[in-house]
Design a protein around this motif. Structure first.
Motif, PDB file in Angstrom:
ATOM      1  N   HIS A  15      31.275  25.730  -8.060  1.00 10.43           N
ATOM      2  CA  HIS A  15      32.082  24.527  -7.871  1.00 10.43           C
ATOM      3  C   HIS A  15      33.363  24.622  -8.692  1.00 10.43           C
ATOM      4  O   HIS A  15      33.409  25.311  -9.713  1.00 10.43           O
ATOM      5  CB  HIS A  15      31.302  23.288  -8.321  1.00 10.43           C
ATOM      6  CG  HIS A  15      30.221  22.883  -7.377  1.00 10.43           C
ATOM      7  ND1 HIS A  15      29.071  23.601  -7.201  1.00 10.43           N
ATOM      8  CD2 HIS A  15      30.140  21.830  -6.544  1.00 10.43           C
ATOM      9  CE1 HIS A  15      28.311  23.001  -6.305  1.00 10.43           C
ATOM     10  NE2 HIS A  15      28.934  21.921  -5.890  1.00 10.43           N
ATOM     11  N   GLN A  61      26.935  23.693 -10.468  1.00  6.64           N
ATOM     12  CA  GLN A  61      27.058  22.282 -10.105  1.00  6.64           C
ATOM     13  C   GLN A  61      26.800  21.359 -11.296  1.00  6.64           C
ATOM     14  O   GLN A  61      27.504  20.368 -11.483  1.00  6.64           O
ATOM     15  CB  GLN A  61      26.109  21.933  -8.969  1.00  6.64           C
ATOM     16  CG  GLN A  61      26.238  20.490  -8.515  1.00  6.64           C
ATOM     17  CD  GLN A  61      25.314  20.145  -7.366  1.00  6.64           C
ATOM     18  OE1 GLN A  61      24.473  20.935  -6.969  1.00  6.64           O
ATOM     19  NE2 GLN A  61      25.476  18.962  -6.834  1.00  6.64           N
ATOM     20  N   ARG A  81      34.213  20.071  -6.311  1.00 12.47           N
ATOM     21  CA  ARG A  81      34.125  20.526  -4.921  1.00 12.47           C
ATOM     22  C   ARG A  81      33.529  21.927  -4.898  1.00 12.47           C
ATOM     23  O   ARG A  81      33.704  22.702  -5.831  1.00 12.47           O
ATOM     24  CB  ARG A  81      35.489  20.522  -4.251  1.00 12.47           C
ATOM     25  CG  ARG A  81      36.454  21.519  -4.880  1.00 12.47           C
ATOM     26  CD  ARG A  81      37.786  21.545  -4.197  1.00 12.47           C
ATOM     27  NE  ARG A  81      38.612  22.570  -4.818  1.00 12.47           N
ATOM     28  CZ  ARG A  81      39.913  22.569  -4.825  1.00 12.47           C
ATOM     29  NH1 ARG A  81      40.562  21.594  -4.246  1.00 12.47           N
ATOM     30  NH2 ARG A  81      40.585  23.543  -5.399  1.00 12.47           N
ATOM     31  N   GLU A  82      32.822  22.211  -3.805  1.00 16.92           N
ATOM     32  CA  GLU A  82      32.269  23.552  -3.641  1.00 16.92           C
ATOM     33  C   GLU A  82      33.412  24.516  -3.370  1.00 16.92           C
ATOM     34  O   GLU A  82      34.374  24.170  -2.679  1.00 16.92           O
ATOM     35  CB  GLU A  82      31.284  23.597  -2.480  1.00 16.92           C
ATOM     36  CG  GLU A  82      29.986  22.904  -2.751  1.00 16.92           C
ATOM     37  CD  GLU A  82      29.000  23.079  -1.609  1.00 16.92           C
ATOM     38  OE1 GLU A  82      29.276  23.844  -0.657  1.00 16.92           O
ATOM     39  OE2 GLU A  82      27.936  22.449  -1.670  1.00 16.92           O
TER      40      GLU A  82
END
Length: 91
Positions: A15, A61, A81-82
């Protein structure tokens, strides 16, 4: 022989932490950015004032969520955000 690419299946997709607006408590946000990144005070201030900007890239994450929470606690607008899938994996 054709080139083949394989993506390792992981439990956690990397992320990015994105600072979208430092808010009114800029120096508090600078201190949090400094703590998260390990950058100098000057570089942290420059990074903070160049928003929107990526503060952390490719972190798990849990770390991204903690960083976003720390930034929001001092009045900044931030999100996780990924990381996008590499181009060679798209069909």
């Amino acid at each position: 022989m054709a080139d083949e690419y394989f993506m390792l299946v992981c439990d956690d997709v990397p992320h990015d932490v994105v600072l979208t607006d430092p808010g009114v408590r800029v120096m508090d946000v600078v201190q949090v950015v400094r703590r998260l990144t390990g950058l100098s005070l000057w570089r942290s201030k420059v990074l903070t004032t160049q928003s929107p900007t990526v503060i952390l890239a490719g972190v798990p994450q849990e770390d991204a969520v903690a960083a976003v929470s720390a930034l929001r606690d001092v009045g900044a607008q931030a999100g996780a955000r990924e990381q996008p899938e590499p181009g060679f994996l798209k069909h």
